[in-house]
Design a protein around this motif. Sequence first.
Motif, short mmCIF file in Angstrom:
data_model
loop_
_atom_site.label_atom_id
_atom_site.label_comp_id
_atom_site.label_asym_id
_atom_site.label_seq_id
_atom_site.Cartn_x
_atom_site.Cartn_y
_atom_site.Cartn_z
N ARG A 137 0.73 -0.86 0.39
CA ARG A 137 -0.16 -0.22 0.09
C ARG A 137 0.83 1.21 0.15
NH1 ARG A 137 -5.79 0.22 1.26
NH2 ARG A 137 -5.03 2.44 0.54
N TYR B 212 -1.67 3.15 -14.11
CA TYR B 212 -1.90 4.18 -13.70
C TYR B 212 -0.65 4.55 -13.51
CZ TYR B 212 -5.70 4.07 -17.13
OH TYR B 212 -6.69 4.06 -18.00
N GLN C 86 -0.30 8.10 -10.90
CA GLN C 86 -1.53 9.46 -10.68
C GLN C 86 -0.99 10.62 -9.60
OE1 GLN C 86 -5.09 8.64 -8.82
NE2 GLN C 86 -5.81 10.75 -9.06
N PRO D 169 -5.51 10.02 -13.07
CA PRO D 169 -4.24 8.83 -13.86
C PRO D 169 -3.59 9.21 -15.33
CG PRO D 169 -6.40 8.19 -12.51
CD PRO D 169 -6.87 9.99 -13.02
N LEU E 106 -1.44 3.30 -9.37
CA LEU E 106 -2.71 2.16 -9.75
C LEU E 106 -3.26 1.14 -10.88
CD1 LEU E 106 -5.09 5.62 -9.65
CD2 LEU E 106 -5.06 3.58 -7.85
N GLY F 230 -16.53 -2.30 -18.13
CA GLY F 230 -15.97 -1.88 -16.75
C GLY F 230 -15.13 -1.48 -16.52
N TYR F 231 -14.29 -0.48 -15.74
CA TYR F 231 -13.26 -1.15 -15.41
C TYR F 231 -12.72 -0.82 -14.10
CZ TYR F 231 -10.48 1.39 -19.09
OH TYR F 231 -9.68 2.04 -20.03
N PHE G 250 -10.84 -0.49 -10.26
CA PHE G 250 -9.61 -0.26 -9.98
C PHE G 250 -8.65 -0.41 -8.69
CE2 PHE G 250 -7.63 3.58 -12.43
CZ PHE G 250 -8.72 3.55 -13.56
N GLY G 251 -7.76 -1.07 -8.32
CA GLY G 251 -7.22 -1.66 -6.71
C GLY G 251 -7.19 0.02 -5.81
N SER G 252 -6.79 -0.26 -4.73
CA SER G 252 -6.59 0.90 -4.29
C SER G 252 -5.04 1.78 -3.97
CB SER G 252 -6.11 -0.03 -2.92
OG SER G 252 -7.28 -0.44 -2.09
N ARG H 288 1.52 3.93 -2.88
CA ARG H 288 1.98 5.80 -3.22
C ARG H 288 3.09 5.51 -2.70
NH1 ARG H 288 -0.13 9.72 -2.15
NH2 ARG H 288 -2.19 9.13 -1.96
#
Lengths: 108, 115
Positions: free
Chosen positions: B9, B35, B37, B43, B91, B103-104, B106-108, B111
């Motif tokens: 994470r 992606y 961001q 993103p 991401l 449909g997309y 995303f994961g969390s 960072r």
Amino acid sequence: TQLLEQSPQFLSIQEGENLTVYCNSSSVFSSLQWYRQEPGEGPVLLVTVVTGGEVKKLKRLTFQFGDARKDSSLHITAAQPGDTGLYLCAGRNNDMRFGAGTRLTVKP
Amino acid sequence: EAGVAQSPRYKIIEKRQSVAFWCNPISGHATLYWYQQILGQGPKLLIQFQNNGVVDDSQLPKDRFSAERLKGVDSTLKIQPAKLEDSAVYLCASSFTVGAIYGYTFGSGTRLTVV
């Protein structure tokens, strides 16, 4: 340079107010999506619009795709603190390109 | 259904070090995306896989970034060596397409802070 321009960049309103945010481009898209992203999380899909002029409603949220499929708007009625977040639009052709987002804060 | 899983994470590294991120997409989703961001921006697509083949890596800085998706399921994104400007949330997303419906998810995100 962003392919998709979102405005306003920041918006802070009181609970109960209405608001509209915009997503504009010079490019035509086969479809456009709106996402909401909260801090520390990935974007969550709200809606996909495909047809020019299409209007979709999701409870208090109304999404419109422009007739020329180059722009879109998101209108929120009677905003609530739970609506706070980053609203991203993304246009799709062969790939998906995102705008920089509108950061909305709804104060109780 | 389980979502898109990403790890770690959070990651803090010094510049010029290496780092790797892992993504496990939703089962059955053939397309996987990475992606980047940067704070205050939307993103930006780095790379898109269809099964285990690369569809689009035009925005991937290939001198330092690499990605693979062995067996068409999990994927890893590596940065070697990292620069300060690589600080961002990375991401992973996966998607399905059935006709005109797609449909997309995303994961969390991971960072990354480069110091």
